[in-house]
Structure formats: structure tokens, C-alpha cells
Motif scaffolding. Structure first.
Motif, mmCIF file in Angstrom:
data_model
loop_
_atom_site.group_PDB
_atom_site.id
_atom_site.type_symbol
_atom_site.label_atom_id
_atom_site.label_comp_id
_atom_site.label_asym_id
_atom_site.label_seq_id
_atom_site.Cartn_x
_atom_site.Cartn_y
_atom_site.Cartn_z
ATOM 1 N N UNK A 170 -28.828 22.597 -24.396
ATOM 2 C CA UNK A 170 -27.882 23.678 -24.676
ATOM 3 C C UNK A 170 -28.617 24.948 -25.071
ATOM 4 N N UNK A 171 -29.650 24.804 -25.898
ATOM 5 C CA UNK A 171 -30.461 25.962 -26.291
ATOM 6 C C UNK A 171 -31.130 26.584 -25.069
ATOM 7 N N UNK A 172 -31.615 25.743 -24.152
ATOM 8 C CA UNK A 172 -32.235 26.240 -22.925
ATOM 9 C C UNK A 172 -31.263 27.029 -22.071
ATOM 10 N N UNK A 173 -30.036 26.526 -21.924
ATOM 11 C CA UNK A 173 -29.016 27.209 -21.121
ATOM 12 C C UNK A 173 -28.657 28.547 -21.750
ATOM 13 N N UNK A 174 -28.456 28.554 -23.066
ATOM 14 C CA UNK A 174 -28.125 29.804 -23.753
ATOM 15 C C UNK A 174 -29.291 30.784 -23.648
ATOM 16 N N UNK A 175 -30.524 30.270 -23.778
ATOM 17 C CA UNK A 175 -31.704 31.134 -23.660
ATOM 18 C C UNK A 175 -31.814 31.779 -22.294
ATOM 19 N N UNK A 176 -31.540 31.004 -21.234
ATOM 20 C CA UNK A 176 -31.582 31.558 -19.876
ATOM 21 C C UNK A 176 -30.499 32.619 -19.701
ATOM 22 N N UNK A 177 -29.304 32.362 -20.248
ATOM 23 C CA UNK A 177 -28.222 33.348 -20.148
ATOM 24 C C UNK A 177 -28.588 34.634 -20.884
ATOM 25 N N UNK A 178 -29.149 34.502 -22.077
ATOM 26 C CA UNK A 178 -29.537 35.695 -22.840
ATOM 27 C C UNK A 178 -30.675 36.433 -22.141
ATOM 28 N N UNK A 179 -31.614 35.688 -21.559
ATOM 29 C CA UNK A 179 -32.709 36.335 -20.825
ATOM 30 C C UNK A 179 -32.158 37.103 -19.623
ATOM 31 N N UNK A 180 -31.173 36.547 -18.938
ATOM 32 C CA UNK A 180 -30.544 37.250 -17.819
ATOM 33 C C UNK A 180 -29.869 38.535 -18.262
#
Length: 190
Positions: A170-180
């Protein structure tokens, strides 16, 4: 700015008002988790500051402020990528550290069942919905939640691993979204 304030509020809620707040008052509080929450609050403060540069730069059409906004977003993007890589590489270490914290609390409870550790181990059991670390016989003297399902309750060490595995994705998914979002904002600022 609003996203930064939301991150600050979420970090403070987890530290002082969420499930983790119960661990804060105990002697064996998991300090590594709290350090992560403080980093989260710091990141929220940085996001708020960066948002301020972006808003003021856009409102005043200042190339200097928009340049500062872009530079900050670039640094944040690099930090997000680095944190994501370390999170996935260090997953095993995080699991071992969390299991060690539980085992220390468990051992302290077994040495002194009536002490202050009683509350700490109970909070672990409630948060993880488990009880004990090996078999059903060892659960007899432990402070376990009443509404727990016994097949799941047999091993908190396995439950710690499951929780970290699930939440790290979940942290990885949120991190990718924030990076985008960070990349898109830096593109707009240019």
C-alpha cells in the motif's frame, strides 16, 4: 499546501490519536515506528512549504519562486524514489525488527505477568488480532482480545509479517501515485 497539511494531520493522528497512541505511554514503545511518523510529519511540513512556493510563484508569476518550487519538487521526487527503493529492500529487516519488539514484550510479560507490560502486550494483540507467538498452549496466560478467531490467533509473529507485507505494498502504491503527481506538478511549473 492542503496535501502537506493533510499529511501532517495524518502523521500526528497516528502518533497521538490512532492505534499507535496506545503504545506511546508504555515503557516498551516501538520507537522505530514513531521515528517514521515524525519523518511523515516533517515531509508534510516540507510539502506545505513547497506548496507555498508554488502558489506564490504562480500568483506573482515569479520565475525565482517557480524555480525554487521546481527544485524542491525535484528533491522530493528523488527522496520518494530513494525511500521506495529502501522500503522494498529493507522489508525483511523491518519485519525482523517488528517481530523482535513483540518478542521482547512477550518475554517481559512472561517474566512478570502482572506488571505494566500486561497492557503493552494486550495492545499488540488487539492491533494485530492475534495472541501469542507459538502454539495454543502458550496463549492460556496471555491477555488476549475476547473477539479473536482462534485459528488466526496462534502466532503473532506470522501476523506481524502479514501486516507489514500488506501495508508495504500500500505504501508503494501511494508512493508511486505521489511521485506521479510530483512529476506532473514540476512539468506544469516549467
Amino acid at each position: 499546501q492542503l496535501a502537506g497539511l493533510a499529511v501532517i494531520a495524518f502523521g500526528l493522528w497516528l502518533r497521538f490519536g490512532g492505534v499507535m497512541a496506545d503504545f506511546a505511554s508504555d515503557k516498551k514503545s516501538p520507537e522505530y515506528f514513531f521515528m517514521g511518523l515524525y519523518v511523515l510529519v516533517g515531509a508534510g511540513a516540507l510539502m506545505t512549504t513547497v506548496g507555498f512556493f508554488g502558489c506564490c510563484g504562480a500568483a506573482r508569476e515569479s520565475q525565482c519562486l517557480l524555480g525554487a518550487f521546481f527544485a524542491c519538487l525535484l528533491v522530493i521526487f528523488a527522496a520518494e524514489v530513494t525511500a521506495g527503493v529502501f522500503a522494498f529492500i529493507g522489508k525483511k529487516v523491518a519485519i525482523q525488527e517488528a517481530q523482535k519488539i513483540y518478542e521482547d514484550v512477550y518475554d517481559d510479560y512472561m517474566k512478570n505477568p502482572g506488571g505494566k507490560v500486561n497492557r503493552t502486550i494486550y495492545h499488540f494483540h488487539v492491533a494485530l488480532q492475534c495472541c501469542g507467538k507459538d502454539n495454543v498452549e502458550q496463549q492460556m496466560g496471555l491477555p488476549c482480545p475476547e473477539n479473536i478467531q482462534m485459528p488466526k490467533a496462534s502466532n503473532c509473529l506470522i501476523e506481524i509479517q502479514n501486516v507489514i507485507d500488506a501495508n508495504l505494498h500500500l505504501v508503494g502504491i501511494v508512493g508511486i501515485a505521489i511521485a506521479g503527481i510530483t512529476v506532473s506538478k514540476s512539468t506544469f511549473s516549467l
